[in-house]
Write an enzyme that holds these catalytic residues in place. Sequence first.
Site, PDB file in Angstrom:
ATOM      1  N   ASP A 102     186.894 -30.670  44.952  1.00 56.94           N
ATOM      2  CA  ASP A 102     186.275 -30.012  46.110  1.00 56.94           C
ATOM      3  C   ASP A 102     184.739 -30.057  45.975  1.00 56.94           C
ATOM      4  O   ASP A 102     184.032 -30.442  46.920  1.00 56.94           O
ATOM      5  CB  ASP A 102     186.789 -28.561  46.189  1.00 56.94           C
ATOM      6  CG  ASP A 102     186.107 -27.755  47.272  1.00 56.94           C
ATOM      7  OD1 ASP A 102     186.442 -27.957  48.453  1.00 56.94           O
ATOM      8  OD2 ASP A 102     185.232 -26.929  46.946  1.00 56.94           O
ATOM      9  N   ILE A 120     176.403 -20.794  53.891  1.00 55.39           N
ATOM     10  CA  ILE A 120     175.033 -21.007  53.385  1.00 55.39           C
ATOM     11  C   ILE A 120     174.349 -22.116  54.188  1.00 55.39           C
ATOM     12  O   ILE A 120     174.890 -23.220  54.274  1.00 55.39           O
ATOM     13  CB  ILE A 120     175.045 -21.436  51.894  1.00 55.39           C
ATOM     14  CG1 ILE A 120     175.825 -20.435  51.049  1.00 55.39           C
ATOM     15  CG2 ILE A 120     173.634 -21.611  51.374  1.00 55.39           C
ATOM     16  CD1 ILE A 120     176.051 -20.893  49.612  1.00 55.39           C
ATOM     17  N   LYS A 168     181.701 -32.165  48.214  1.00 63.21           N
ATOM     18  CA  LYS A 168     180.527 -31.468  48.755  1.00 63.21           C
ATOM     19  C   LYS A 168     179.222 -32.099  48.252  1.00 63.21           C
ATOM     20  O   LYS A 168     178.293 -32.297  49.031  1.00 63.21           O
ATOM     21  CB  LYS A 168     180.603 -29.986  48.405  1.00 63.21           C
ATOM     22  CG  LYS A 168     181.743 -29.271  49.147  1.00 63.21           C
ATOM     23  CD  LYS A 168     181.982 -27.876  48.583  1.00 63.21           C
ATOM     24  CE  LYS A 168     183.070 -27.137  49.344  1.00 63.21           C
ATOM     25  NZ  LYS A 168     183.491 -25.901  48.655  1.00 63.21           N
ATOM     26  N   GLU A 199     193.982 -21.025  45.519  1.00 63.84           N
ATOM     27  CA  GLU A 199     195.119 -21.629  46.224  1.00 63.84           C
ATOM     28  C   GLU A 199     196.342 -21.685  45.296  1.00 63.84           C
ATOM     29  O   GLU A 199     196.195 -21.731  44.070  1.00 63.84           O
ATOM     30  CB  GLU A 199     194.786 -23.084  46.599  1.00 63.84           C
ATOM     31  CG  GLU A 199     193.528 -23.260  47.412  1.00 63.84           C
ATOM     32  CD  GLU A 199     193.748 -23.022  48.882  1.00 63.84           C
ATOM     33  OE1 GLU A 199     194.918 -22.965  49.305  1.00 63.84           O
ATOM     34  OE2 GLU A 199     192.745 -22.861  49.598  1.00 63.84           O
ATOM     35  N   VAL A 250     179.836 -27.707  53.884  1.00 63.86           N
ATOM     36  CA  VAL A 250     179.398 -27.519  52.496  1.00 63.86           C
ATOM     37  C   VAL A 250     178.807 -26.120  52.355  1.00 63.86           C
ATOM     38  O   VAL A 250     177.949 -25.724  53.144  1.00 63.86           O
ATOM     39  CB  VAL A 250     178.317 -28.553  52.091  1.00 63.86           C
ATOM     40  CG1 VAL A 250     177.834 -28.312  50.671  1.00 63.86           C
ATOM     41  CG2 VAL A 250     178.838 -29.971  52.238  1.00 63.86           C
ATOM     42  N   VAL A 305     189.240 -20.432  60.124  1.00 70.49           N
ATOM     43  CA  VAL A 305     187.869 -20.669  60.594  1.00 70.49           C
ATOM     44  C   VAL A 305     187.813 -20.630  62.126  1.00 70.49           C
ATOM     45  O   VAL A 305     186.903 -20.028  62.718  1.00 70.49           O
ATOM     46  CB  VAL A 305     187.309 -22.003  60.049  1.00 70.49           C
ATOM     47  CG1 VAL A 305     185.873 -22.211  60.507  1.00 70.49           C
ATOM     48  CG2 VAL A 305     187.385 -22.033  58.536  1.00 70.49           C
ATOM     49  N   GLU A 360     177.339 -28.106  59.460  1.00 64.99           N
ATOM     50  CA  GLU A 360     176.750 -27.136  58.519  1.00 64.99           C
ATOM     51  C   GLU A 360     177.805 -26.438  57.664  1.00 64.99           C
ATOM     52  O   GLU A 360     177.602 -26.177  56.477  1.00 64.99           O
ATOM     53  CB  GLU A 360     175.944 -26.085  59.313  1.00 64.99           C
ATOM     54  CG  GLU A 360     175.263 -25.032  58.475  1.00 64.99           C
ATOM     55  CD  GLU A 360     174.241 -25.628  57.519  1.00 64.99           C
ATOM     56  OE1 GLU A 360     173.202 -26.096  57.964  1.00 64.99           O
ATOM     57  OE2 GLU A 360     174.514 -25.632  56.294  1.00 64.99           O
TER      58      GLU A 360
HETATM   59  N1  HSE Z   1     188.309 -23.748  47.932  1.00 65.88           N
HETATM   60  C1  HSE Z   1     186.910 -23.718  48.183  1.00 65.88           C
HETATM   61  C2  HSE Z   1     186.221 -22.850  47.137  1.00 65.88           C
HETATM   62  C3  HSE Z   1     186.531 -23.159  49.530  1.00 65.88           C
HETATM   63  O1  HSE Z   1     186.893 -22.215  46.312  1.00 65.88           O
HETATM   64  O2  HSE Z   1     185.000 -22.786  47.138  1.00 65.88           O
HETATM   65  C4  HSE Z   1     186.449 -24.153  50.622  1.00 65.88           C
HETATM   66  O3  HSE Z   1     185.589 -25.213  50.391  1.00 65.88           O
END
Ligand code: HSE
Length: 400
Positions: free
Chosen positions: A196, A131, A200, A185, A127, A12, A124
Amino acid sequence: MIKTAILGYGTVGSGVFEVIRKNKDVIRNKFAEGLEVKYVLDLRDFEDDPVSEVLVHDIDIIINDPEVAIVCETMGGVKPAYDFTRRALESGKSVCTSNKELVEKHGPELLQIAKAHNCSYLFEASVGGGIPIIRPLRTSLAQEEILSITGILNGTTNYILTKMETEGLAFDDVLKRAQEKGYAEKNPDADVLGYDACRKIAILTSLAYGRNVSYSDITTEGITNIKDIDFAYAKKLGATIKLFAKSVKKNDKYYAIVAPFIVSPENPLFSVNGVFNAILVNGNMGGETMYYGKGAGKLATASAVVSDVLDCARHIGKHLEVRWDADKLEISPIDGAVRRFFVRVSDTDETRIRSVFGDIDMVTGVADGECGFVTPEMTEKEYREKAGQYGNVIGMIRMD
Ligand code: HSE
């Protein structure tokens, strides 16, 4: 020129460097003063990379330089990102981040520090990658009472479910393929177990109601129990299966869940496929609005970070308010949430099914020796009790 620094030259961070350099003229067109990256902090060296001209290894150089007005924290993780963010904010430098873990753990505290030092903490990119969803919640929808947020917030799981559906493959086979291609991953647990997406939706729900939602209060189920046969049943229902991260306000109670849902074509999220993410927000005045795009990826995420940098650059010396108090938002036990359930049982005794579950809709002809059905509306607690009483349940997916 507004001077910025980037902490971390990973995926990033290098994207932020690229967006600011490549889109220099585009940015100047919208913000005449322009942006410049004065420093990039990383432990590593990057010979033959333009970043080497601005690369530093010591955070103090950035913190002690009064010219740096905005810091992009793209390191990820909590340590040392938390300390660096605190120090930058305490020096009056705004911080823009993609670091969802830090935002979810320390958001309210870092926002307070930013407020006390007349600078901003914006996130921003934390999440939904590229977008725009945090800014709409903070500004465009600030007048709305948010009734529900439903998100496809994880690209890995959406890719896996899409492939299971379109190619009729089993979960393990698609996951293996996704890992080989670098979409998933090596350790996919955070994605496939729903953690994850849970972080979010905790952030989005906190922002929608201005109070802190604890990640651990959200019922979270991943997609590891979804079988290829479930898609055959979903198809019979004219529907599909998506991992939803959802929060709902109903009768002054708040519910939140991350789980697979059976989704019909009437839902705009039905057609969100592959690695794409989308968020459907229902406001009490304007109704539904939807936000769609790339939920991850170098330039998409970096672009969202730079959108925050521009917001901060336009408000130097001011605090951009993001209402997110440390007070806890009580999430009601999922037991009380009401919905319909799709159930698979290892027999075909419709009379007994009806005697336990009531007025169900049968789904037959998918596999021998079993059947599926959709229950009438009931609470999660009632469903659990009936499933326990019936005994032969081999799978359940919630209906959206
Ligand atoms: N590993 C996350 C996904 C991306 O597959 O959406 C980063 O938040």
